[in-house]
Motif scaffolding. Structure first.
Motif: not given
Length: 950
Positions: A356-370
């Motif tokens: 049942d061992f699992t490994k996940h690599e994930s990422f998130k990028v947010q950019w707001s410019h005005r």
């Protein structure tokens, strides 16, 4: 009697002496006479100091204008030796006070000549440099440069003491019971001090203030509750307070509702500075069933400058998972502002070495410019980036309790830039777009997408108009260029894709030419010509491999140009018809009804670009396994970015008949009003003269009715022209015979409609005719919700605030609170309930549903119901919920409920997700920003075992 004096720096001679001079006393100022306009204190009988600190030498003293206290002081000072006084005059100020001391008292001033102490009674005030002391009683010891202040016992006053000292030093204010202050050292000894520091309030039984302004407290309290009897506080054994900076304390413990909590703190500090400052961010702890115990959201905050900052956070779990994130905000006034966020997670679930061992690599990028509009009116840059791997939200604890995040199936990101060259009418704009499907991890990306446009211009128009405009001067042109580079792939293949082989790119040019003329004064003629050109870097030639029995594609790279053109001409006019009803039957209320008919006929033509000499379409011979030979038509550019011109010549004749019906009527005041009976009723069809099969198009009908000011009913219906037929195998297909030819009206294809309605107390009263005259007057003063489409929550808040203001004003003025018609106190509970209903009507094209007698499919309806509401029980309670019902699947859609409670200085909230999965989140935290991360309690359902999907 009100006394007012100024004490100067020359007070401290060898023998200190004082005299209170009467305003208006004659004096001379170094060979120049001067009139003293304020009360002053003298050294002997020859030196005076006015309110500005100027020395005034007096050659004579008039005692006739002095009262008994002033005469006593003058006689005491008269015996002082002149040499000593002259020596004190020449002495430097460093041995005494550096500035005048101003004081006043409402009731009386008593001078104790023996002890040389002045006593002030009744709303007394003493000012020295930036020190301001106000109290009911103040004593000044002039020899020691001390001032002492305290309140006066009064059983009628709050706390039994009236006129407690208020000590101000610069920007700091201290409420005390007693205070002793030294003018020279600027030190103070304070009992029961109370001071406000940014969001917090500090009290101390005994405290000292040093010359730098630092306050040392003993047996103190710190709280963010502004109530005199706080709901909670942190009891401090000792503390050091640096005003405007921080408070550092030793052993402390938490007290809630006067009950000490079994939670001790050996050491701590609270920052007070309003400017940016760096510091550590304390993590939160907890337990998660799959990943173990954790520390989350801990790190460091970098206050780099007042224009931008940086926050680095981390999280770690006992079973091996970890994560890092970085967040930054930046702002340059009148230029730009924005924020950036990046998060990386390494998630491990289960035990290593187990199935049942699992490994996940994930990422998130947010950019707001005005970009601020004032920065550059001709150029702008904006960005809205929200990119995350498909596994990120599933592995993030915060997303589990946010239904919008968990159920979000698509994410879109874009970065856009534009500039304008107004002198030549040209504009450039470029965007980078990204669309994610979170369900199957597919990505559609465009980088870049560049648009070049030149606004409409008249190439044949004279620069200086003389005489009438020529027909050719009405010809207008414009240009639009589009360069794009895009790809559709999976997120794990994006970074490994080839720019030449996997990405699609091209350049498209569009040049429209149009004109507008009027024939016979009433007929509008609009000819147009459109030219489109496409530039591609590759094409795909196809052939058939008879041995492998598959299609073979051969991609060649180079410059390929694909163009097409079309032309059209349209004619339109307007016909007006009026009907005045019979006055005997309809009366005078209806003035007239106007019917406007707008017929439009247009003709468009395009040649057959499928001809072989264009090279846009080709064929190859296919021989299947049975030896059957067929020709397969294809285009080498059919998968290109901007497509390929279609095959076949077209010559469409389009007909559109627009209708509008309005009525003018008279109201009770005999004023003419206009109302729209049918806002639009348009019928359109077209006929393709070049088509050999089914030249008629379907008939489209658009109906628009304006039922009331904030709602318009729209219906778009399509009626199929050609009837269903059956082949020899019993299969249903669209034949070549029209429904009209069979004596039937066009086949109705279906429609869709959405209705929404919001109910609140104001609308409820209006529906049932309730409400008092006063309420009606209030309604007339503000815009009606139905007419203007105001947000019900905002309106309820505003009305409630207005109501509180009225009630509070009545109470403060000594009047009665607002009551209803029965004499009970008026009760108001703002609430709103919004219903949304959508229905779609379409043909059910399943073969078993086909009716062979009527040659029609039955209709099926798809319905959905949404409901949301908000109830504010009181100023502190707020309840909201949202739900819906899916009629097709016969189950509830996303159902959530939330409860928020404002506990004065604390805030409690609870959110629950009931469907399609269950989860809860309970939060209890301090409102003040200083303690929001320190004093809080979060309780959430487990990550996996508490969530039940169904």
């Amino acid at each position: 009697m009100r006394k007012q004096s100024t004490i100067a720096a020359l007070m401290f001679a060898a023998i200190s002496c004082m005299m209170v001079a009467n305003p208006g006393m004659p004096s001379k100022k170094k060979d120049k006479k001067a009139q003293v306009d304020s009360t002053a204190v003298a050294v002997g009988d020859s030196v005076f100091v006015d309110s500005l600190g100027n020395e005034i030498i007096s050659t004579e003293t008039d005692t006739t204008q002095m009262d008994s206290l002033q005469k006593a002081i003058w006689k005491h000072n008269k015996v002082v030796d002149d040499s000593i006084r002259l020596d004190s005059i020449n002495r430097k100020k460093s041995g005494g006070i550096d500035a005048p001391v101003q004081y006043q008292a409402d009731d009386s001033l008593v001078y104790d000549a023996h002890h040389k102490v002045a006593h002030l009674y009744g709303n007394s005030n003493v000012k020295y440099e930036n020190m301001d002391l106000t109290s009911d009683r103040i004593s000044m010891d002039l020899d020691k440069s001390n001032v002492r202040a305290s309140g006066t016992k009064d059983s009628m006053a709050e706390g039994g003491i009236k006129g407690k000292p208020v000590f101000k030093m610069g920007n700091d204010t201290y409420d005390t019971d007693t205070i002793k202050f030294n003018f020279k050292s600027k030190k103070a000894l304070i009992n029961n001090v109370y001071t406000e520091q940014q969001d917090g309030f500090l009290t101390g039984m005994k405290s000292k203030r040093d010359s730098s302004g630092v306050v040392y407290l003993q047996h103190g309290r710190y709280t963010t509750c502004d109530d005199p009897h706080p709901d909670f506080y942190i009891s401090l054994s000792r503390a050091k307070v640096r005003p405007g900076k921080d408070v550092i304390f030793g052993p402390a413990y938490l007290v809630v509702c006067d009950v000490p909590m079994p939670l001790g703190i050996p050491y701590g500090f609270f920052p007070f500075t309003k400017s940016y400052s760096s510091g550590f961010i304390m993590p939160t702890y907890g337990d998660e069933s799959d990943r173990g115990f954790y520390l989350r959201d801990g790190g460091y905050y970098f206050a780099i400058s007042d224009k931008w900052d940086l926050k680095l956070l981390g999280e770690i779990y006992t079973k091996g998972s970890w994560g890092l994130s970085a967040a930054s905000n930046y702002r340059k006034r009148y230029k730009y502002s924005g924020s950036f966020y990046f998060s990386y997670q390494d998630t491990q679930t289960g035990d290593k070495g187990m199935p049942d061992f699992t490994k996940h690599e994930s990422f998130k990028v947010q950019w707001s410019h005005r970009q601020d509009s004032k920065a550059n009116p001709f150029s702008s840059l904006s960005a809205s980036v929200n990119f995350a791997t498909s596994s990120y939200e599933r592995n993030n604890l915060n997303s589990l309790y946010n239904p919008q995040t968990m159920t979000q199936s698509t994410r879109t990101s874009s970065v856009s830039w534009s500039t304008t060259f107004s002198s030549i009418g040209m504009s450039l704009s470029s965007t980078a777009n990204l669309s994610q499907n979170m369900r199957d991890s597919s990505i559609a990306m465009t980088l870049p997408d560049l648009n070049i446009s030149i606004s409409r211009f008249y190439p044949f128009r004279r620069k200086k108009m003389v005489g009438d405009e020529k027909w050719y001067e009405k010809i207008a042109m414009s240009y639009t260029g589009h360069i794009s580079n895009s790809i559709n792939t999976k997120e794990d293949k994006l970074m490994h894709s080839s720019l030449i082989k996997d990405w699609r790119n091209g350049w498209q040019h569009q040049i429209p030419v149009s004109a507008s003329f009027t024939l016979f004064k009433y007929l509008n003629v609009n000819p147009s010509f459109n030219f489109t050109d496409r530039m591609y870097t590759n094409k795909v030639e196809k052939s058939w491999d008879a041995t492998a029995q598959k299609e073979v594609c051969d991609t060649t790279y180079g410059f390929h140009n694909v163009y097409n053109w079309n032309m059209s001409i349209g004619l339109s006019t307007k016909l007006y018809g009026f009907w005045i009803p019979n006055r005997k039957l309809f009366g005078n209320r209806i003035d007239r009804i106007r019917h406007v008919i707008t017929p439009t006929v247009s003709f468009s033509y395009a040649p057959d670009f499928g001809a072989s000499h264009y090279g846009y379409w080709d064929t190859y011979q296919k021989t299947d396994a049975d030896g059957n030979v067929s020709l397969v038509s294809y285009s080498p550019y059919q998968n290109a970015l901007y497509g390929v011109p279609g095959k076949g010549k077209s010559g469409n004749i389009s007909f559109t008949l627009g209708n509008n019906l309005e009525m003018k009527w008279r109201d009770k005041n005999d004023s003419l009003k206009k109302v729209s009976l049918i806002d639009a009723f348009d019928v359109s069809m077209s006929y393709n003269t070049a088509a050999k099969v089914r030249p008629w198009s379907d008939m489209n009908i658009n109906l628009r009715l304006k039922w009331w000011k904030n709602y318009t009913f729209n219906m778009n219906a399509v009626f199929a022209t050609y009837a269903y037929e059956m082949d020899e195998n019993g299969n249903v297909y669209v034949g070549n015979h029209t429904e009209w030819g069979k004596g039937r009206f066009g086949r109705f294809q279906g429609m869709s409609q959405n209705f929404s309605f919001t109910l609140n107390p104001e609308k409820l009263k209006k529906l049932f005719g309730g409400g008092s005259d006063e309420d009606d007057k209030d309604k007339n003063k503000r815009k009606d919700d139905d007419d203007e489409g105001m947000d019900t929550d905002i309106e309820s808040n505003v009305d409630d605030s207005m109501e509180k203001g009225k009630t509070g004003a009545k109470k403060s003025g000594g009047g009665k609170a607002k009551t209803d018609s029965d004499g009970y106190m008026a009760f108001k509970m703002p609430w709103s309930l919004t219903f949304g209903y959508g229905v779609t009507m379409r043909e059910d094209t399943r073969r078993e549903k086909f009716n062979e007698k009527s040659m029609r499919y039955p209709y099926k309806f798809t319905q959905n119901l949404n409901m949301s509401g908000n109830v504010r029980i009181s100023d502190g309670w707020n309840i909201s919920f949202s739900s819906g019902y899916d009629f097709d699947n016969h189950k509830l859609s996303m159902t959530t409920a939330s409860l928020a409670r404002d506990l004065h200085c604390f805030n409690m909230s609870c959110s629950v997700v009931l469907a399609p999965y269950t989860s809860y989140n309970f939060t209890f935290r301090c409102n003040a920003a200083t303690l929001t991360d320190a004093l809080k309690y979060d309780k959430r359902s487990g990550y996996s075992n508490a969530v039940q999907w169904y």
